[in-house]
Design a protein around this motif. Structure first.
Motif, short mmCIF file in Angstrom:
data_model
loop_
_atom_site.label_atom_id
_atom_site.label_comp_id
_atom_site.label_asym_id
_atom_site.label_seq_id
_atom_site.Cartn_x
_atom_site.Cartn_y
_atom_site.Cartn_z
N GLY A 75 17.47 -10.67 -4.87
CA GLY A 75 16.69 -10.54 -6.10
C GLY A 75 15.41 -11.35 -6.14
O GLY A 75 14.77 -11.43 -7.19
N ASP A 76 15.02 -11.97 -5.02
CA ASP A 76 13.82 -12.81 -5.04
C ASP A 76 12.73 -12.31 -4.10
O ASP A 76 11.91 -13.09 -3.62
CB ASP A 76 14.17 -14.27 -4.73
CG ASP A 76 14.88 -14.44 -3.39
OD1 ASP A 76 15.00 -13.44 -2.65
OD2 ASP A 76 15.32 -15.56 -3.09
N VAL A 77 12.73 -11.01 -3.83
CA VAL A 77 11.71 -10.41 -2.97
C VAL A 77 11.17 -9.15 -3.65
O VAL A 77 11.95 -8.31 -4.12
CB VAL A 77 12.29 -10.07 -1.58
CG1 VAL A 77 11.33 -9.18 -0.79
CG2 VAL A 77 12.58 -11.34 -0.80
N ASP A 78 9.85 -9.02 -3.69
CA ASP A 78 9.20 -7.85 -4.28
C ASP A 78 8.69 -6.87 -3.23
O ASP A 78 8.63 -5.67 -3.47
CB ASP A 78 8.01 -8.28 -5.15
CG ASP A 78 8.42 -9.27 -6.22
OD1 ASP A 78 9.28 -8.93 -7.05
OD2 ASP A 78 7.88 -10.40 -6.22
N VAL A 79 8.29 -7.40 -2.09
CA VAL A 79 7.76 -6.60 -1.00
C VAL A 79 8.41 -7.06 0.29
O VAL A 79 8.49 -8.27 0.55
CB VAL A 79 6.22 -6.74 -0.89
CG1 VAL A 79 5.69 -6.03 0.36
CG2 VAL A 79 5.53 -6.20 -2.13
N VAL A 80 8.86 -6.11 1.11
CA VAL A 80 9.50 -6.47 2.38
C VAL A 80 8.66 -5.93 3.53
O VAL A 80 8.18 -4.80 3.49
CB VAL A 80 10.95 -5.93 2.46
CG1 VAL A 80 11.00 -4.43 2.26
CG2 VAL A 80 11.59 -6.31 3.79
N LEU A 130 1.99 2.10 -5.11
CA LEU A 130 1.97 1.99 -3.66
C LEU A 130 3.38 1.67 -3.17
O LEU A 130 3.95 0.64 -3.52
CB LEU A 130 0.99 0.89 -3.23
CG LEU A 130 0.77 0.71 -1.74
CD1 LEU A 130 0.26 1.98 -1.09
CD2 LEU A 130 -0.19 -0.44 -1.49
N GLY A 131 3.95 2.56 -2.38
CA GLY A 131 5.31 2.38 -1.91
C GLY A 131 5.42 1.85 -0.50
O GLY A 131 6.31 1.07 -0.18
N PHE A 154 7.18 -2.39 2.59
CA PHE A 154 7.76 -1.55 1.55
C PHE A 154 7.74 -2.27 0.21
O PHE A 154 7.98 -3.49 0.14
CB PHE A 154 9.24 -1.23 1.83
CG PHE A 154 9.49 -0.37 3.04
CD1 PHE A 154 8.62 0.63 3.41
CD2 PHE A 154 10.64 -0.57 3.80
CE1 PHE A 154 8.88 1.43 4.51
CE2 PHE A 154 10.91 0.23 4.90
CZ PHE A 154 10.03 1.22 5.26
N SER A 155 7.49 -1.52 -0.84
CA SER A 155 7.77 -2.00 -2.19
C SER A 155 9.28 -1.97 -2.40
O SER A 155 9.93 -0.95 -2.16
CB SER A 155 7.08 -1.10 -3.22
OG SER A 155 7.70 -1.21 -4.49
N MET A 156 9.85 -3.07 -2.86
CA MET A 156 11.28 -3.10 -3.12
C MET A 156 11.65 -2.15 -4.24
O MET A 156 12.73 -1.54 -4.23
CB MET A 156 11.72 -4.53 -3.44
CG MET A 156 13.24 -4.72 -3.48
SD MET A 156 14.04 -4.33 -1.89
CE MET A 156 13.60 -5.79 -0.94
#
Length: 293
Positions: A81-86, A114-115, A157-159
């Motif tokens: 739960g602490d990542v927005d973009v990987v 943006l995905g 990627f966008s989470m």
């Protein structure tokens, strides 16, 4: 507004220790640090190296293939739960600039739709092969913009996108998993951006160096069509790729393996069928690559 939090997933089989060490160093020196780095060992123990404090190692007893191994890391980041973009990187790649992560964060912050952001892959001399450019007109690898696909070697990627469209198709094991994920993202109105300023240095190897290349390429192409294309486009897509493959392949053993994989793709279950909308077909065509090529 708070800055987007970045996570990294790297999958390795433990066969490239020097390249992996260099890659992790290039991740550590980024101007925008990653909150979490997940290193997944596909049938690799990961006991012979020392890692930074923010690196979590996940040794797997079984080789799940590239998409299956990446899914392990993506689930861990999603659960945290602490990542927005990987950001996902090949273990033999290298980030040659220290502003890659900060640029990624800026791009996603600027556009909520943006995905996926695809990196430009280049060899040690800075050359980008045509097959590494995610568009049909691939003469100029420095021309960025919206596209319909991306390279698995280096991307972000966008989470939020992943939570909506789902993870990699693990059953593919090797080959065309990027297309399956990209088509799902486009069908859910996410954008895919090719940004050539984001460079991942990668050796100029041939994909057919893998023994399973021809078989999995053919099988997964059939599965991709069965899963994602409107029924009228399935035979068109497969006929186009049969003709292209027969024209391009010079190895008789390769052709034999390809046809074996093709019929395996026809016979075997392909997973849940959820074809894209015709609106998505039109959108992909406008972006320069209709889903028959």
């Amino acid at each position: 507004m708070s800055l987007l939090r970045l996570g990294v997933v790297i999958v390795t089989m433990g066969t490239r220790p020097r390249e992996l060490e260099a890659l992790l160093t290039s991740v550590e020196v980024q101007q925008a640090p990653a909150t979490r780095v997940i290193l997944v060992g596909n049938a690799a123990p990961l006991t012979d190296m020392k890692f930074a404090d923010n690196v979590t190692t996940v040794p797997l007893e079984e080789n799940l293939g590239c998409p299956g191994g990446r899914n392990v890391g993506l689930r861990m980041l999603s659960d945290s739960g602490d990542v927005d973009v990987v950001i996902e990187l090949d273990d033999d790649g290298l980030l040659v600039a220290d502003d890659v992560f900060s640029t990624v964060r800026r791009l996603f912050a600027a556009d909520p739709q943006l995905g996926i952001v695809g990196f430009r892959v280049a060899d040690e001399q800075g050359h980008t092969e045509r097959r590494w450019v995610p568009r049909l007109r691939a003469r100029d690898p420095l021309r960025g913009g919206l596209v319909t696909s991306f390279l698995g070697g280096g991307h972000a990627f966008s989470m939020s996108m992943l939570n909506q469209v789902g993870l990699w198709p693990a059953e593919f094991f090797f080959g065309h998993e990027e297309s399956d994920l990209a088509w799902r993202a486009l069908d859910n109105d996410w954008k895919i951006l090719y940004e050539p300023k984001l460079v991942l240095q990668h050796p100029a190897t041939s994909p057919d160096r893998h023994a399973v290349y021809y078989r999995y390429t053919a099988r997964n192409r059939v599965w991709l069509a069965r899963r994602r294309l409107p029924v009228l486009l399935v035979p068109v897509y497969l006929c186009v790729w049969i003709l292209l493959t027969m024209a391009r392949t010079r190895s008789m053993s390769g052709i034999k393996a390809w046809w074996g994989g093709f019929f395996e793709g026809v016979r075997e279950p392909c997973g849940l069928r959820k074809p894209m909308r015709w609106r998505t077909v039109l959108r992909m065509s406008r972006l320069g690559r209709p889903p028959i090529l």
